[in-house]
Design a protein around this motif. Structure first.
Motif, PDB file in Angstrom:
ATOM      1  N   HIS B 155      -4.961  47.287  33.911  1.00 21.06           N
ATOM      2  CA  HIS B 155      -4.308  45.986  33.663  1.00 21.06           C
ATOM      3  C   HIS B 155      -4.962  44.907  34.504  1.00 21.06           C
ATOM      4  O   HIS B 155      -4.553  44.656  35.644  1.00 21.06           O
ATOM      5  CB  HIS B 155      -2.808  46.081  33.972  1.00 21.06           C
ATOM      6  CG  HIS B 155      -2.083  47.083  33.136  1.00 21.06           C
ATOM      7  ND1 HIS B 155      -2.124  47.056  31.753  1.00 21.06           N
ATOM      8  CD2 HIS B 155      -1.326  48.151  33.461  1.00 21.06           C
ATOM      9  CE1 HIS B 155      -1.405  48.059  31.271  1.00 21.06           C
ATOM     10  NE2 HIS B 155      -0.915  48.749  32.283  1.00 21.06           N
ATOM     11  N   GLY B 171       1.102  39.622  35.456  1.00 17.63           N
ATOM     12  CA  GLY B 171       1.961  40.401  36.344  1.00 17.63           C
ATOM     13  C   GLY B 171       2.169  41.825  35.837  1.00 17.63           C
ATOM     14  O   GLY B 171       1.272  42.428  35.241  1.00 17.63           O
ATOM     15  N   ASP B 172       3.364  42.342  36.080  1.00 16.10           N
ATOM     16  CA  ASP B 172       3.671  43.725  35.719  1.00 16.10           C
ATOM     17  C   ASP B 172       3.590  43.951  34.211  1.00 16.10           C
ATOM     18  O   ASP B 172       3.736  43.016  33.422  1.00 16.10           O
ATOM     19  CB  ASP B 172       5.095  44.081  36.168  1.00 16.10           C
ATOM     20  CG  ASP B 172       5.217  44.076  37.688  1.00 16.10           C
ATOM     21  OD1 ASP B 172       4.182  44.179  38.366  1.00 16.10           O
ATOM     22  OD2 ASP B 172       6.358  43.956  38.177  1.00 16.10           O
ATOM     23  N   VAL B 173       3.398  45.201  33.831  1.00 15.77           N
ATOM     24  CA  VAL B 173       3.423  45.585  32.421  1.00 15.77           C
ATOM     25  C   VAL B 173       4.633  46.466  32.183  1.00 15.77           C
ATOM     26  O   VAL B 173       4.909  47.388  32.958  1.00 15.77           O
ATOM     27  CB  VAL B 173       2.118  46.321  32.029  1.00 15.77           C
ATOM     28  CG1 VAL B 173       2.213  46.884  30.616  1.00 15.77           C
ATOM     29  CG2 VAL B 173       0.928  45.371  32.155  1.00 15.77           C
ATOM     30  N   ILE B 174       5.387  46.143  31.130  1.00 16.29           N
ATOM     31  CA  ILE B 174       6.527  46.979  30.749  1.00 16.29           C
ATOM     32  C   ILE B 174       6.287  47.497  29.330  1.00 16.29           C
ATOM     33  O   ILE B 174       5.500  46.905  28.583  1.00 16.29           O
ATOM     34  CB  ILE B 174       7.865  46.203  30.786  1.00 16.29           C
ATOM     35  CG1 ILE B 174       7.867  45.073  29.740  1.00 16.29           C
ATOM     36  CG2 ILE B 174       8.126  45.641  32.186  1.00 16.29           C
ATOM     37  CD1 ILE B 174       9.224  44.394  29.562  1.00 16.29           C
ATOM     38  N   GLU B 175       6.943  48.581  28.979  1.00 16.09           N
ATOM     39  CA  GLU B 175       6.780  49.066  27.606  1.00 16.09           C
ATOM     40  C   GLU B 175       8.135  49.361  26.992  1.00 16.09           C
ATOM     41  O   GLU B 175       9.091  49.707  27.684  1.00 16.09           O
ATOM     42  CB  GLU B 175       5.833  50.270  27.558  1.00 16.09           C
ATOM     43  CG  GLU B 175       6.257  51.463  28.364  1.00 16.09           C
ATOM     44  CD  GLU B 175       7.136  52.411  27.586  1.00 16.09           C
ATOM     45  OE1 GLU B 175       7.352  52.196  26.382  1.00 16.09           O
ATOM     46  OE2 GLU B 175       7.636  53.363  28.206  1.00 16.09           O
ATOM     47  N   ARG B 176       8.191  49.136  25.711  1.00 10.66           N
ATOM     48  CA  ARG B 176       9.405  49.383  24.934  1.00 10.66           C
ATOM     49  C   ARG B 176       9.043  50.173  23.669  1.00 10.66           C
ATOM     50  O   ARG B 176       9.588  49.930  22.601  1.00 10.66           O
ATOM     51  CB  ARG B 176      10.059  48.049  24.538  1.00 10.66           C
ATOM     52  CG  ARG B 176      10.698  47.280  25.676  1.00 10.66           C
ATOM     53  CD  ARG B 176      11.902  47.991  26.251  1.00 10.66           C
ATOM     54  NE  ARG B 176      12.607  47.215  27.272  1.00 10.66           N
ATOM     55  CZ  ARG B 176      12.255  47.154  28.559  1.00 10.66           C
ATOM     56  NH1 ARG B 176      11.192  47.809  28.999  1.00 10.66           N
ATOM     57  NH2 ARG B 176      12.981  46.450  29.417  1.00 10.66           N
ATOM     58  N   LYS B 177       8.114  51.118  23.824  1.00 10.73           N
ATOM     59  CA  LYS B 177       7.588  51.857  22.666  1.00 10.73           C
ATOM     60  C   LYS B 177       8.706  52.456  21.818  1.00 10.73           C
ATOM     61  O   LYS B 177       8.598  52.529  20.593  1.00 10.73           O
ATOM     62  CB  LYS B 177       6.658  52.985  23.132  1.00 10.73           C
ATOM     63  CG  LYS B 177       5.324  52.523  23.711  1.00 10.73           C
ATOM     64  CD  LYS B 177       4.428  53.747  24.036  1.00 10.73           C
ATOM     65  CE  LYS B 177       3.468  53.491  25.169  1.00 10.73           C
ATOM     66  NZ  LYS B 177       2.374  52.590  24.890  1.00 10.73           N
ATOM     67  N   LEU B 179      11.385  51.337  20.947  1.00  5.10           N
ATOM     68  CA  LEU B 179      12.038  50.378  20.046  1.00  5.10           C
ATOM     69  C   LEU B 179      11.118  49.938  18.915  1.00  5.10           C
ATOM     70  O   LEU B 179      11.510  49.134  18.068  1.00  5.10           O
ATOM     71  CB  LEU B 179      12.514  49.153  20.841  1.00  5.10           C
ATOM     72  CG  LEU B 179      13.534  49.435  21.944  1.00  5.10           C
ATOM     73  CD1 LEU B 179      13.895  48.162  22.686  1.00  5.10           C
ATOM     74  CD2 LEU B 179      14.794  50.074  21.339  1.00  5.10           C
ATOM     75  N   PHE B 180       9.901  50.446  18.911  1.00  2.00           N
ATOM     76  CA  PHE B 180       8.936  50.053  17.886  1.00  2.00           C
ATOM     77  C   PHE B 180       8.890  51.118  16.798  1.00  2.00           C
ATOM     78  O   PHE B 180       8.564  52.274  17.062  1.00  2.00           O
ATOM     79  CB  PHE B 180       7.547  49.841  18.497  1.00  2.00           C
ATOM     80  CG  PHE B 180       7.429  48.515  19.224  1.00  2.00           C
ATOM     81  CD1 PHE B 180       8.124  48.284  20.405  1.00  2.00           C
ATOM     82  CD2 PHE B 180       6.656  47.500  18.701  1.00  2.00           C
ATOM     83  CE1 PHE B 180       8.048  47.063  21.059  1.00  2.00           C
ATOM     84  CE2 PHE B 180       6.567  46.274  19.346  1.00  2.00           C
ATOM     85  CZ  PHE B 180       7.262  46.045  20.527  1.00  2.00           C
ATOM     86  N   VAL B 183       4.208  51.062  15.577  1.00  5.88           N
ATOM     87  CA  VAL B 183       3.536  50.548  16.763  1.00  5.88           C
ATOM     88  C   VAL B 183       2.248  49.857  16.359  1.00  5.88           C
ATOM     89  O   VAL B 183       1.344  50.491  15.804  1.00  5.88           O
ATOM     90  CB  VAL B 183       3.263  51.660  17.790  1.00  5.88           C
ATOM     91  CG1 VAL B 183       2.422  51.113  18.937  1.00  5.88           C
ATOM     92  CG2 VAL B 183       4.572  52.191  18.334  1.00  5.88           C
ATOM     93  N   SER B 184       2.212  48.556  16.566  1.00  9.33           N
ATOM     94  CA  SER B 184       0.983  47.794  16.294  1.00  9.33           C
ATOM     95  C   SER B 184       0.911  46.646  17.262  1.00  9.33           C
ATOM     96  O   SER B 184       1.813  46.424  18.043  1.00  9.33           O
ATOM     97  CB  SER B 184       0.957  47.290  14.863  1.00  9.33           C
ATOM     98  OG  SER B 184       1.957  46.332  14.664  1.00  9.33           O
TER      99      SER B 184
END
Lengths: 184, 184
Positions: B155, B171-177, B179-180, B183-184
């Motif tokens: 990152h 800044g920080d990276v978050i993921e919400r995979k 909820l997808f 995924v694209s």
């Protein structure tokens, strides 16, 4: 979810919030219904008039609503809305009332029929300015005609989509004003 | 300044780095000379072909170089280059060789004549795809034909311009995979 108090903001300065590249929620209204979509493919095109270009895939339910009404609102969510933003981008307004489904507040705008999303940090009321690029690229050029921005914080934790379900969250702010001959 | 080792990267995934909205350095080459400009007004337009739209003000020395050559490289700087990025955006290539002036390394590209900036985290070789919007909006649509990305970090601390000499740093990276749905 909180609904931040907002103040009027100069439309020529919309770039301050949009140029850093946040994911936005685009609200629309047509034929008695409102909808919301997520959008990451946008960029500022001019200061005055305050133009922003948006690539809105024709697969979106919002596409025809925006094309027909010629209006939308670009709303700026912050990280507290990460789950909601993700969910909005993964369902369709053809079968769901997204305001009701996600508990969002549709606040009347001043210059367009599309509603503001009151839980967002900022909202930019837009009128379609040029649709010449819609047939080939689904690319809409909007003029921001009215801007509403939260009273604070100064640096909102916007979300920047990276694909694959990941978002970069806005970090520290640095300034190099002394190296700018013409500050713009 | 360090020159990160890079690997080939799929052009269809260029959005991973460009959609979050970083300031970029656009390098060009025409009539025996190379130049560099800063650019914040860009957005992804399509995955395949890998299209990116860029608003390049006609006041820039690079404007005619890119229009005439039909090529450029979009380079991704990180925060270590904050001073250099600011300085590049506040002088003109009409009187300065920016590679020499700022100690940057012009590395030959593979598919275009414009050079890669080897100090950057990533470089995207671009060919002009559609110039129909140039007369009215100075808006160039490029196809990314080759991508080079540093081996790490995962990152990078990209810079996101806010106007007025200020940059937001990634800044920080978050993921919400979860909820997808797609995924694209």
């Amino acid at each position: 979810m909180t609904r931040p108090e907002k103040h009027d903001f100069p439309v020529v300065q919309a770039r301050h919030f949009l140029e850093p590249g946040p994911i936005v929620l685009v609200s629309s209204h047509h034929a008695g219904k409102s909808n919301i979509m997520t959008l990451g493919w946008h960029s500022i095109l001019a200061f005055a008039p305050s133009l922003v270009g948006c690539m809105i895939s024709s697969g979106n339910h919002s596409f025809e609503m925006i094309r027909q009404s010629g209006e939308c609102v670009i709303n700026l969510p912050t990280v507290e809305l990460a789950d909601t933003v993700s969910r909005i981008g993964n369902c369709t307004g053809s079968t769901i009332d997204k305001f009701a489904e996600f508990g969002l507040t549709a606040k009347p705008a001043q210059m367009v029929s599309a509603p503001l999303i009151d839980e967002c940090f900022a909202s930019f009321e837009c009128k379609l300015y040029d649709d010449a690029m819609v047939p080939n690229y689904n690319y809409f050029i909007f003029e921001i005609v009215k801007a509403h921005v939260a009273d604070g914080p100064e640096h909102p934790k916007t979300m920047h989509y990276m694909g694959d379900g990941e978002f970069m969250i806005a970090g520290d702010v640095i300034e190099r004003k002394e190296l700018f001959t013409k500050v713009s």
